[in-house]
Design an enzyme around this catalytic site. Sequence first.
Site, PDB file in Angstrom:
ATOM      1  N   CYS A 112     -13.949 -11.287  -3.302  1.00 25.81           N
ATOM      2  CA  CYS A 112     -13.438 -10.144  -4.235  1.00 25.81           C
ATOM      3  C   CYS A 112     -12.811 -10.365  -5.399  1.00 25.81           C
ATOM      4  O   CYS A 112     -12.389  -9.341  -6.150  1.00 25.81           O
ATOM      5  CB  CYS A 112     -12.657  -9.017  -3.046  1.00 25.81           C
ATOM      6  N   HIS A 253      -9.127  -4.190  -7.791  1.00 21.65           N
ATOM      7  CA  HIS A 253     -10.357  -4.292  -6.947  1.00 21.65           C
ATOM      8  C   HIS A 253     -10.125  -3.250  -5.762  1.00 21.65           C
ATOM      9  O   HIS A 253      -9.083  -2.962  -5.501  1.00 21.65           O
ATOM     10  CB  HIS A 253     -10.070  -5.665  -6.214  1.00 21.65           C
ATOM     11  N   ASN A 283     -15.153  -0.511  -0.565  1.00 20.76           N
ATOM     12  CA  ASN A 283     -15.000  -1.836  -1.048  1.00 20.76           C
ATOM     13  C   ASN A 283     -16.259  -2.493  -1.297  1.00 20.76           C
ATOM     14  O   ASN A 283     -17.003  -2.974  -0.462  1.00 20.76           O
ATOM     15  CB  ASN A 283     -14.129  -2.417  -0.110  1.00 20.76           C
TER      16      ASN A 283
HETATM   17  O1  UT7 Z   1     -11.498  -7.011  -0.292  1.00 24.20           O
HETATM   18  C1  UT7 Z   1     -10.277  -7.422   0.268  1.00 24.20           C
HETATM   19  C2  UT7 Z   1     -10.422  -7.014   1.873  1.00 24.20           C
HETATM   20  N1  UT7 Z   1      -9.794  -6.244   2.904  1.00 24.20           N
HETATM   21  C3  UT7 Z   1      -8.780  -5.348   2.491  1.00 24.20           C
HETATM   22  O2  UT7 Z   1      -8.065  -5.241   1.275  1.00 24.20           O
HETATM   23  C4  UT7 Z   1      -8.337  -4.806   3.807  1.00 24.20           C
HETATM   24  C5  UT7 Z   1      -6.724  -4.713   3.896  1.00 24.20           C
HETATM   25  N2  UT7 Z   1      -6.280  -3.923   4.939  1.00 24.20           N
HETATM   26  C6  UT7 Z   1      -6.539  -2.634   5.182  1.00 24.20           C
HETATM   27  O3  UT7 Z   1      -7.125  -2.014   4.396  1.00 24.20           O
HETATM   28  C7  UT7 Z   1      -5.997  -1.946   6.382  1.00 24.20           C
HETATM   29  O4  UT7 Z   1      -5.309  -2.908   7.047  1.00 24.20           O
HETATM   30  C8  UT7 Z   1      -7.290  -1.322   7.329  1.00 24.20           C
HETATM   31  C9  UT7 Z   1      -7.654  -0.070   6.500  1.00 24.20           C
HETATM   32  C10 UT7 Z   1      -8.260  -2.143   7.690  1.00 24.20           C
HETATM   33  C11 UT7 Z   1      -6.653  -1.150   8.589  1.00 24.20           C
HETATM   34  O5  UT7 Z   1      -5.594   0.198   8.345  1.00 24.20           O
HETATM   35  P1  UT7 Z   1      -4.267  -0.069   9.270  1.00 24.20           P
HETATM   36  O6  UT7 Z   1      -3.482   1.094   8.500  1.00 24.20           O
HETATM   37  O7  UT7 Z   1      -3.649  -1.292   8.679  1.00 24.20           O
HETATM   38  O8  UT7 Z   1      -4.717   0.115  10.528  1.00 24.20           O
HETATM   39  P2  UT7 Z   1      -4.482  -0.798  11.774  1.00 24.20           P
HETATM   40  O9  UT7 Z   1      -5.375  -2.094  11.633  1.00 24.20           O
HETATM   41  O10 UT7 Z   1      -2.935  -1.088  11.945  1.00 24.20           O
HETATM   42  O11 UT7 Z   1      -4.734  -0.111  13.055  1.00 24.20           O
HETATM   43  C12 UT7 Z   1      -4.370   1.166  13.395  1.00 24.20           C
HETATM   44  C13 UT7 Z   1      -5.129   1.757  14.602  1.00 24.20           C
HETATM   45  C14 UT7 Z   1      -5.389   0.859  15.750  1.00 24.20           C
HETATM   46  O12 UT7 Z   1      -5.429   1.479  16.936  1.00 24.20           O
HETATM   47  P3  UT7 Z   1      -3.998   1.147  17.805  1.00 24.20           P
HETATM   48  O13 UT7 Z   1      -4.206  -0.156  18.130  1.00 24.20           O
HETATM   49  O14 UT7 Z   1      -2.709   1.607  17.116  1.00 24.20           O
HETATM   50  O15 UT7 Z   1      -4.369   2.108  19.248  1.00 24.20           O
HETATM   51  C15 UT7 Z   1      -7.082   0.553  15.677  1.00 24.20           C
HETATM   52  O16 UT7 Z   1      -7.448   0.284  16.687  1.00 24.20           O
HETATM   53  O17 UT7 Z   1      -6.325   2.344  14.249  1.00 24.20           O
HETATM   54  C16 UT7 Z   1      -7.465   1.741  14.957  1.00 24.20           C
HETATM   55  N3  UT7 Z   1      -8.607   1.646  14.224  1.00 24.20           N
HETATM   56  C17 UT7 Z   1      -9.392   2.611  13.926  1.00 24.20           C
HETATM   57  N4  UT7 Z   1      -9.315   4.107  14.343  1.00 24.20           N
HETATM   58  C18 UT7 Z   1     -10.475   4.779  13.973  1.00 24.20           C
HETATM   59  C19 UT7 Z   1      -8.952   0.473  13.212  1.00 24.20           C
HETATM   60  N5  UT7 Z   1     -10.186   0.972  12.720  1.00 24.20           N
HETATM   61  C20 UT7 Z   1     -10.532   2.189  12.843  1.00 24.20           C
HETATM   62  C21 UT7 Z   1     -11.241   3.243  12.659  1.00 24.20           C
HETATM   63  N6  UT7 Z   1     -11.357   4.296  12.969  1.00 24.20           N
HETATM   64  N7  UT7 Z   1     -12.327   2.488  11.547  1.00 24.20           N
END
Ligand code: UT7
Length: 327
Positions: A112, A253, A283
């Site tokens: 990215c 990005h 993204n």
């Molecule tokens: O190009 C660069 C590449 N990547 C990035 O920039 C990604 C950077 N990270 C992020 O953007 C965020 O960390 C995410 C959007 C990927 C995730 O958001 P978050 O607020 O960090 O969520 P989390 O991983 O802490 O997950 C919170 C909850 C979890 O459930 P529990 O364990 O709290 O019960 C996940 O299992 O949300 C759940 N979850 C979802 N729920 C519904 C994770 N993905 C999903 C989903 N739909 N798609």
Amino acid sequence: MPGVSLVGSGSACLTVQLTNDDLSQRVDTSDEWIAARTGIRQRHLAAATDSLSSLATEAARNALAMADLSAEEVDLILLATSTPDDLFGTACQVQAALGATRAVAFDLTAACSGFVFALVTAAQYIRTGVFKNVVVIGADVLSRWTDWDDRTTCVLFGDGAGAVVLRASERDRLLGFELCSDGSLNHCLNLAYQPETAPLVGDINVQMGTFSPITMNGREVYKFAVSRVPEVIEKALFRAGLTTADIDWMVLHQANQRILDAVADRLGVPSDRVVSNMARHGNTSAASIPLALDEAVRAGKIQPGDVIATAGFGAGLTWGAAIIQWR
Ligand code: UT7
């Protein structure tokens, strides 16, 4: 020493749209969750008839048209991508499709951050007087390597292509830059080769593996982005002799709206100065910055003379910022 001017931008138009509601038919997710956590509402996917090279070519052609430059005048084509049509390189296919018969063409991979790394690389060829007209393309078809059953990653990514034309000029409009890598964090975001041993002859084996879909530690990448991106922009601004107050537009990005907001907040850049197309494109990896830039230019937001702070970040891990002045 010749300077560098950005004189054109372009992007490819992808017609296949995948909404959050569509995705919720495949994995346990919802439009509410995706929109609240990322700002994404839909993303575009390459059609069955598209290829990485066809999308990259379309973006480059549109950028050349804006720059009023013919393909024959191009000296160098740099294609930033992590999803090539050909592991030997895809840029030469773009060169042939454009009819850029004089150009040398090669790929550059920095995930990215690829577009910012390629922009800075291209600028070095211009500053040393080696080349005058360069096309820098960021293009990715991440849908090829997305695990469509992993809701923690598949909701984020989309396909796209964007490009800019750089020209040698008296005045240098690449005002400052800073590029960084930290391979010790490579495990946080991968599209890794998985070797499989196959017997060749006698006791000699070969590795005949393939690439496995994207894996990511979202929280780690999030933390990395919100701490490193403001820092790298400040360093690039310092090299430019500017401060955050001089930024007309931030074109980052497009990884997550929350990351864009956090970076803007830390730098004290007002939210109406932050270009975002997250909601429509998600993204798109190396494509995201030139795509967002092109949309903002064509919408008349970015005007000649505007100072743009751009920053890429992602797998590697890699991150980098460039401060540029449009046209
Ligand atoms: O190009 C660069 C590449 N990547 C990035 O920039 C990604 C950077 N990270 C992020 O953007 C965020 O960390 C995410 C959007 C990927 C995730 O958001 P978050 O607020 O960090 O969520 P989390 O991983 O802490 O997950 C919170 C909850 C979890 O459930 P529990 O364990 O709290 O019960 C996940 O299992 O949300 C759940 N979850 C979802 N729920 C519904 C994770 N993905 C999903 C989903 N739909 N798609």
